[in-house]
Design a protein around this motif. Structure first.
Motif, PDB file in Angstrom:
ATOM      1  N   THR A 205       0.839  -1.219   0.000  1.00  0.00           N
ATOM      2  CA  THR A 205       0.000   0.000   0.000  1.00  0.00           C
ATOM      3  C   THR A 205       0.867   1.259   0.000  1.00  0.00           C
ATOM      4  O   THR A 205       0.499   2.259  -0.609  1.00  0.00           O
ATOM      5  CB  THR A 205      -0.979   0.030   1.196  1.00  0.00           C
ATOM      6  N   GLY A 206       2.022   1.206   0.670  1.00  0.00           N
ATOM      7  CA  GLY A 206       2.948   2.349   0.640  1.00  0.00           C
ATOM      8  C   GLY A 206       3.436   2.612  -0.773  1.00  0.00           C
ATOM      9  O   GLY A 206       3.481   3.758  -1.232  1.00  0.00           O
ATOM     10  N   TYR A 207       3.750   1.533  -1.474  1.00  0.00           N
ATOM     11  CA  TYR A 207       4.195   1.649  -2.854  1.00  0.00           C
ATOM     12  C   TYR A 207       3.087   2.214  -3.739  1.00  0.00           C
ATOM     13  O   TYR A 207       3.312   3.145  -4.512  1.00  0.00           O
ATOM     14  CB  TYR A 207       4.636   0.276  -3.365  1.00  0.00           C
ATOM     15  N   LEU A 208       1.865   1.675  -3.581  1.00  0.00           N
ATOM     16  CA  LEU A 208       0.754   2.124  -4.424  1.00  0.00           C
ATOM     17  C   LEU A 208       0.403   3.582  -4.160  1.00  0.00           C
ATOM     18  O   LEU A 208       0.120   4.334  -5.093  1.00  0.00           O
ATOM     19  CB  LEU A 208      -0.480   1.246  -4.196  1.00  0.00           C
ATOM     20  N   SER A 209       0.436   4.002  -2.882  1.00  0.00           N
ATOM     21  CA  SER A 209       0.059   5.387  -2.622  1.00  0.00           C
ATOM     22  C   SER A 209       1.152   6.338  -3.098  1.00  0.00           C
ATOM     23  O   SER A 209       0.862   7.457  -3.533  1.00  0.00           O
ATOM     24  CB  SER A 209      -0.300   5.612  -1.152  1.00  0.00           C
ATOM     25  N   ALA A 210       2.413   5.907  -3.070  1.00  0.00           N
ATOM     26  CA  ALA A 210       3.477   6.741  -3.629  1.00  0.00           C
ATOM     27  C   ALA A 210       3.305   6.870  -5.138  1.00  0.00           C
ATOM     28  O   ALA A 210       3.475   7.947  -5.700  1.00  0.00           O
ATOM     29  CB  ALA A 210       4.842   6.152  -3.307  1.00  0.00           C
ATOM     30  N   ARG A 211       2.932   5.764  -5.788  1.00  0.00           N
ATOM     31  CA  ARG A 211       2.702   5.811  -7.235  1.00  0.00           C
ATOM     32  C   ARG A 211       1.548   6.750  -7.571  1.00  0.00           C
ATOM     33  O   ARG A 211       1.628   7.541  -8.500  1.00  0.00           O
ATOM     34  CB  ARG A 211       2.382   4.422  -7.767  1.00  0.00           C
ATOM     35  N   ALA A 212       0.464   6.635  -6.787  1.00  0.00           N
ATOM     36  CA  ALA A 212      -0.707   7.480  -7.042  1.00  0.00           C
ATOM     37  C   ALA A 212      -0.358   8.951  -6.839  1.00  0.00           C
ATOM     38  O   ALA A 212      -0.843   9.813  -7.554  1.00  0.00           O
ATOM     39  CB  ALA A 212      -1.870   7.074  -6.142  1.00  0.00           C
ATOM     40  N   GLY A 213       0.477   9.222  -5.844  1.00  0.00           N
ATOM     41  CA  GLY A 213       0.822  10.604  -5.554  1.00  0.00           C
ATOM     42  C   GLY A 213       2.047  11.079  -6.316  1.00  0.00           C
ATOM     43  O   GLY A 213       2.398  12.254  -6.262  1.00  0.00           O
ATOM     44  N   GLY A 214       2.721  10.166  -7.018  1.00  0.00           N
ATOM     45  CA  GLY A 214       3.904  10.538  -7.782  1.00  0.00           C
ATOM     46  C   GLY A 214       5.069  10.949  -6.888  1.00  0.00           C
ATOM     47  O   GLY A 214       5.871  11.796  -7.255  1.00  0.00           O
ATOM     48  N   THR A 215       5.173  10.354  -5.690  1.00  0.00           N
ATOM     49  CA  THR A 215       6.251  10.719  -4.768  1.00  0.00           C
ATOM     50  C   THR A 215       7.231   9.552  -4.593  1.00  0.00           C
ATOM     51  O   THR A 215       7.045   8.496  -5.175  1.00  0.00           O
ATOM     52  CB  THR A 215       5.682  11.103  -3.390  1.00  0.00           C
ATOM     53  N   SER A 216       8.237   9.754  -3.761  1.00  0.00           N
ATOM     54  CA  SER A 216       9.286   8.754  -3.552  1.00  0.00           C
ATOM     55  C   SER A 216       8.725   7.457  -2.977  1.00  0.00           C
ATOM     56  O   SER A 216       8.025   7.462  -1.964  1.00  0.00           O
ATOM     57  CB  SER A 216      10.339   9.308  -2.599  1.00  0.00           C
ATOM     58  N   HIS A 217       9.028   6.338  -3.646  1.00  0.00           N
ATOM     59  CA  HIS A 217       8.509   5.050  -3.205  1.00  0.00           C
ATOM     60  C   HIS A 217       9.086   4.627  -1.861  1.00  0.00           C
ATOM     61  O   HIS A 217       8.368   4.267  -0.957  1.00  0.00           O
ATOM     62  CB  HIS A 217       8.840   3.964  -4.231  1.00  0.00           C
ATOM     63  N   SER A 218      10.437   4.703  -1.745  1.00  0.00           N
ATOM     64  CA  SER A 218      11.060   4.125  -0.560  1.00  0.00           C
ATOM     65  C   SER A 218      10.648   4.879   0.710  1.00  0.00           C
ATOM     66  O   SER A 218      10.392   4.272   1.734  1.00  0.00           O
ATOM     67  CB  SER A 218      12.574   4.126  -0.712  1.00  0.00           C
ATOM     68  N   ARG A 219      10.549   6.218   0.599  1.00  0.00           N
ATOM     69  CA  ARG A 219      10.167   6.961   1.799  1.00  0.00           C
ATOM     70  C   ARG A 219       8.721   6.654   2.200  1.00  0.00           C
ATOM     71  O   ARG A 219       8.409   6.480   3.374  1.00  0.00           O
ATOM     72  CB  ARG A 219      10.348   8.466   1.572  1.00  0.00           C
ATOM     73  N   SER A 220       7.845   6.577   1.192  1.00  0.00           N
ATOM     74  CA  SER A 220       6.442   6.290   1.478  1.00  0.00           C
ATOM     75  C   SER A 220       6.292   4.900   2.101  1.00  0.00           C
ATOM     76  O   SER A 220       5.541   4.707   3.066  1.00  0.00           O
ATOM     77  CB  SER A 220       5.644   6.395   0.183  1.00  0.00           C
ATOM     78  N   ILE A 221       7.038   3.923   1.573  1.00  0.00           N
ATOM     79  CA  ILE A 221       6.972   2.554   2.103  1.00  0.00           C
ATOM     80  C   ILE A 221       7.485   2.523   3.540  1.00  0.00           C
ATOM     81  O   ILE A 221       6.873   1.929   4.428  1.00  0.00           O
ATOM     82  CB  ILE A 221       7.789   1.595   1.211  1.00  0.00           C
ATOM     83  N   MET A 222       8.615   3.215   3.782  1.00  0.00           N
ATOM     84  CA  MET A 222       9.208   3.197   5.121  1.00  0.00           C
ATOM     85  C   MET A 222       8.279   3.835   6.156  1.00  0.00           C
ATOM     86  O   MET A 222       8.090   3.291   7.241  1.00  0.00           O
ATOM     87  CB  MET A 222      10.553   3.923   5.119  1.00  0.00           C
ATOM     88  N   ARG A 223       7.710   4.996   5.811  1.00  0.00           N
ATOM     89  CA  ARG A 223       6.771   5.657   6.723  1.00  0.00           C
ATOM     90  C   ARG A 223       5.598   4.751   7.029  1.00  0.00           C
ATOM     91  O   ARG A 223       5.157   4.629   8.173  1.00  0.00           O
ATOM     92  CB  ARG A 223       6.246   6.946   6.074  1.00  0.00           C
ATOM     93  N   ASN A 224       5.071   4.120   5.972  1.00  0.00           N
ATOM     94  CA  ASN A 224       3.886   3.288   6.115  1.00  0.00           C
ATOM     95  C   ASN A 224       4.158   2.086   7.014  1.00  0.00           C
ATOM     96  O   ASN A 224       3.380   1.770   7.912  1.00  0.00           O
ATOM     97  CB  ASN A 224       3.446   2.838   4.713  1.00  0.00           C
ATOM     98  N   VAL A 225       5.306   1.419   6.783  1.00  0.00           N
ATOM     99  CA  VAL A 225       5.661   0.243   7.584  1.00  0.00           C
ATOM    100  C   VAL A 225       5.958   0.654   9.029  1.00  0.00           C
ATOM    101  O   VAL A 225       5.506   0.013   9.981  1.00  0.00           O
ATOM    102  CB  VAL A 225       6.859  -0.500   6.957  1.00  0.00           C
ATOM    103  N   ALA A 226       6.682   1.765   9.195  1.00  0.00           N
ATOM    104  CA  ALA A 226       7.006   2.224  10.553  1.00  0.00           C
ATOM    105  C   ALA A 226       5.734   2.552  11.323  1.00  0.00           C
ATOM    106  O   ALA A 226       5.594   2.181  12.501  1.00  0.00           O
ATOM    107  CB  ALA A 226       7.924   3.445  10.489  1.00  0.00           C
ATOM    108  N   GLY A 227       4.785   3.220  10.667  1.00  0.00           N
ATOM    109  CA  GLY A 227       3.514   3.554  11.323  1.00  0.00           C
ATOM    110  C   GLY A 227       2.769   2.310  11.750  1.00  0.00           C
ATOM    111  O   GLY A 227       2.263   2.226  12.874  1.00  0.00           O
TER     112      GLY A 227
END
Ligand code: ZN
Length: 247
Positions: A205-227
């Motif tokens: 889901t972190g990857y998909l939301s980064a793709r949808a928002g056009g932002t950095s994948h790794s940061r979005s994934i890390m934030r999502n997993v950490a949360g």
């Protein structure tokens, strides 16, 4: 929904088709983002609930009951919240469009000048701005004002009921994962397997939301997993405390 293919076929200039495509592309991205967020919510909150209960007791019936109650309450609360907020947004947009429609009927000259002024402010010279405004007024005056002045597409207002149902559905889909993981895993591994399944899902889901928002994948994934890990850690710890003091 408008069909891009039909518009492109009927409109040789392609202008309308291009505009409709941009509009529905944004709308698609928006609903993808909403679906991913809803699923993410379902994953994290239901994982928190079942792992919290597992901190106190590993009795399957207790975990399942809590999980299903959490899933139902979460899906309904998402639906109600989405319905209320989209309805409010839609009322505001409708009121703005009504006002614009009234102004266009009562003082078309002033409105034309206003639109030309807005295009001038965007960088067109005054002659071209007036030409653009005049042509758009002849084509669809309300849509031109709505888009330029208010940033609204009058043909694509969000439906509150659709928004409510789709967020409830995506929350439910997300919830099923941790619930299934904890119920199917053997007793000794319930927590570990659920955490692993949740982390894998949050990467997705972190990857998909980064793709949808056009932002950095790794940061979005890390934030999502950490949360998610934080949520599960806190609820597990509270579950253990409650289990120890009451059990
Ligand atoms: Zn206007």
């Amino acid at each position: 929904m408008t069909s891009n293919q039909n518009l492109a076929g009927d409109d040789p200039a392609g202008y309308q088709a291009a505009e409709a495509q941009v509009g529905s592309h944004a709308a698609r991205l928006n609903s993808l983002r909403a679906a991913v967020l809803g699923a993410n919510d379902g994953i994290v909150s239901t994982a928190g609930i079942v792992i919290g209960v597992a901190g106190a007791t590993l009795v399957p019936f207790a975990i399942l009951t809590a999980g299903i109650a959490g899933l139902t309450a979460g899906a309904l609360s998402m639906a109600v919240g989405e319905y209320v907020s989209v309805s409010a947004q839609r009322d505001t947009e409708k009121a703005l469009l009504d006002k614009e429609r009234r102004e266009l009927a009562e003082m078309p000259e002033e409105e034309l000048a206003e639109l030309a002024g807005l295009y001038e402010a965007k960088g067109l010279d005054s002659e071209l701005a007036l030409q653009v405004a005049t042509q758009l007024h002849a084509h669809d005056a309300l849509a031109a004002h709505a888009e330029t002045e208010l940033g609204i597409d009058p043909n694509e207002l969000t439906n509150p009921l659709v928004a409510a149902v789709s967020s409830a559905v995506s929350f439910t889909v997300g919830s099923i994962l941790p619930l299934a993981a904890i119920m199917l895993a053997p007793t000794a591994l319930k927590v570990v397997i659920t955490v692993a399944a949740v982390v894998a899902a949050l990467v997705l889901t972190g990857y998909l939301s980064a793709r949808a928002g056009g932002t950095s994948h790794s940061r979005s994934i890390m934030r999502n997993v950490a949360g998610g890990l934080l949520a599960m850690g806190v609820t597990y710890w509270i579950g253990r405390l409650v289990g120890h003091s009451l059990g």
